[in-house]
Design an enzyme around this catalytic site. Sequence first.
Site, PDB file in Angstrom:
ATOM      1  N   GLU A 246     -11.626   1.438   0.009  1.00 47.09           N
ATOM      2  CA  GLU A 246     -10.859   2.685   0.013  1.00 47.09           C
ATOM      3  C   GLU A 246     -11.799   3.891   0.086  1.00 47.09           C
ATOM      4  O   GLU A 246     -12.777   3.969  -0.656  1.00 47.09           O
ATOM      5  CB  GLU A 246     -10.020   2.748  -1.254  1.00 47.09           C
ATOM      6  CG  GLU A 246      -9.217   4.026  -1.436  1.00 47.09           C
ATOM      7  CD  GLU A 246      -8.533   4.078  -2.790  1.00 47.09           C
ATOM      8  OE1 GLU A 246      -7.598   4.883  -2.941  1.00 47.09           O
ATOM      9  OE2 GLU A 246      -8.925   3.317  -3.698  1.00 47.09           O
ATOM     10  N   LYS A 306      -1.309   4.161   2.962  1.00 46.01           N
ATOM     11  CA  LYS A 306      -0.886   3.740   1.627  1.00 46.01           C
ATOM     12  C   LYS A 306       0.529   4.203   1.346  1.00 46.01           C
ATOM     13  O   LYS A 306       0.869   5.364   1.541  1.00 46.01           O
ATOM     14  CB  LYS A 306      -1.854   4.302   0.578  1.00 46.01           C
ATOM     15  CG  LYS A 306      -1.605   3.779  -0.831  1.00 46.01           C
ATOM     16  CD  LYS A 306      -2.679   4.286  -1.794  1.00 46.01           C
ATOM     17  CE  LYS A 306      -2.484   3.699  -3.185  1.00 46.01           C
ATOM     18  NZ  LYS A 306      -3.515   4.185  -4.140  1.00 46.01           N
ATOM     19  N   CYS A 356      -5.806  -0.160  -3.256  1.00 46.57           N
ATOM     20  CA  CYS A 356      -6.013   0.051  -4.688  1.00 46.57           C
ATOM     21  C   CYS A 356      -4.782  -0.321  -5.503  1.00 46.57           C
ATOM     22  O   CYS A 356      -4.407  -1.484  -5.609  1.00 46.57           O
ATOM     23  CB  CYS A 356      -6.458   1.491  -4.933  1.00 46.57           C
ATOM     24  SG  CYS A 356      -7.246   1.717  -6.551  1.00 46.57           S
TER      25      CYS A 356
END
Length: 494
Positions: A246, A306, A356
Site C-alpha cells: 500500500e 480501496k 490493508c
Amino acid sequence: MPGSGQPAWWLQLLSLATLAWLAQRASSWRRAAFLGWTFATAWLCGTFWWLFISMHVYGGLPSPLAAAAVLALAAFLALYCAAAMGVFAALHRRAPAWSAPLFAALWLLAELLRATWFTGFPWGASGYAHVDGPLAVLAPWTGVYGIGAAAALLAFALSLALRPRTWRSWRYWTALAAASGLLAACNMAATSSPAGGDQQRLSVALLQGNIPQDEKFQGGTGIPLALNWYGQQLGASAAALVVAPETAIPLLPQQLPDAYMKAVRERFAGGSQAALVGLPLGSLQDGYTNSAMGFKPGSEAYRYDKHHLVPFGEFIPPLFRWFTDMMNIPLGDFNRGSLRQPTFDWQGQRLAPNICYEDLFGEEIGAQFADAARAPTILVNLSNIAWFGNSVAIDQHLHISRMRALEFRRPMIRATNTGATAIIDHRGRVTHALPRHTRGVLTGEVQGQTAITAYAWWVSRLGLWPMWLLALGTVAAAWAWQRRRGGPADAAAA
C-alpha cells in the site's frame, strides 16, 4: 492475544465464561449491562490500544487527547456488549432452557453490530482468537462470526461448571467431552486433507520497504528512498508476480519524476512477469483513491480502488472534521472504490487485491465468489500499518488474513511496508514470512485454489443476513418462551 502476538483461544473462552457467569448472577439487567460494558471496554482497549501510536506519535495529537480517543472509542463500541448482557439478564431466568443459545445469540448480535454499524470496526472480533484452535474447523462453514458464536456457546457451558450441581452431572461432562473430541477430530481431518483445486503454482516476490512512517511522505527522505528502492526491486525481481505494498509509491502519478511510471510500464510490457503496486491515484478536482495498479504484458494497466475506508484515516465522518484537522495525516480523505471489482488475471490465476484494513471484512471479499467461474484463486493484501509502530497490530493483522484464507480456502499473499509480509496457504498456515521492521524481498510459490467453500457460497449471495436471522430468531424464541411463563423474573428489580 498475549504479548507475543499469538492467539490464545483457551484464554478467550475463559474470559468469556467469566462474563457469562457474572451475567447469570447479576441482580438486575442494569447490573448485567454495566458488567458487559466494563468487560468490553477493557477488552477493546487491550485490542486496539496501538491507535494511540498513530494519533500521537505520527498524527501529532497531544497524548492525553490520543489516550482519551482510544478509551472513548472502546467505551462506545462496548455499548453493544452492554446491551447484549442487559437483554440476557432480562430473559434468561424465565427461559432457562434457552440460556446457552440466548447468550451465544446475543454475543453474536453484539459482534455483528460492531462489524457493520457506522461503517463497522470489527478489529479483534472474538473468532480471531481461535485461528489456531479447534473451532477454526468452522471457518469455511460459518466464517469468523460463527466461530465467535460457537465460542460463546462453549464459554457459557464452561460457566455452568462453576455451579456445584453441574460438577456432579455426568451428562454435562459427557456432552462437553464429546463436543471437544468432535471438534478436535474435525480439525485434524481438515488440516490433514490433501490440497484441492489448481495444481499450478505462481512464483511471487513480495516487497517490504520498511520506510519509517514519519519519513514516508517527506520529500527529502522517505519519498526518494521509496522511489529508488521499490523501483530497483521492481526491475530486478525474476518472480512471475511482484507485489509492492500500500502506497509503496507515495506520490500521485502526476507528481512523480519524469518517465518513472513509463519505466515501470515498459518493464512489464513484455516477457513473463507482472506486478501489483500500491499508490494513490486521482486529482484535486476528481478526488483521490487509495489504489493498486497492475502491469502485465499485452494489457492496459489494471486498477483496484480501496472500497472499505478507515474512519478518520481515509475518510472523515460527519461532524469530525475538527478532530482530523488536529492531526497531520496526508491524503486523509479518499473516494471509495466499488464493492465488486475485477480480478487481476495472470498465468491462469485470478488475483483479488484488498488494501490493508479491507481484509477485515470477509463478507465484502466474499462478494466476489458468487460466480465460481470468476471467483478469485488467490487473495492479495497490500498494507502499510507502520502507523501503529512495532506493536501487536502487525500480528493481529496477520491472523486476520489467516482467517480469510481459512474461510475461503484461498491462499493469501501479503506485501506490507513494515510487516507482516507473508505467504499464507489455503489452510491458513504461514509458509513464508519476512522479519518485521526489516527491508527485504520475500520470494516463494503460491498455489491457487478453485473450490468454493460453504461460507463463500452463502456470504456471496446473502451477506451476513443468515447470521443476523439466526441470532435474532434465537432471541425472539427466548423472549416468546419467557412471555408464556409470565414475564421477566427481575421485572421488579428493573
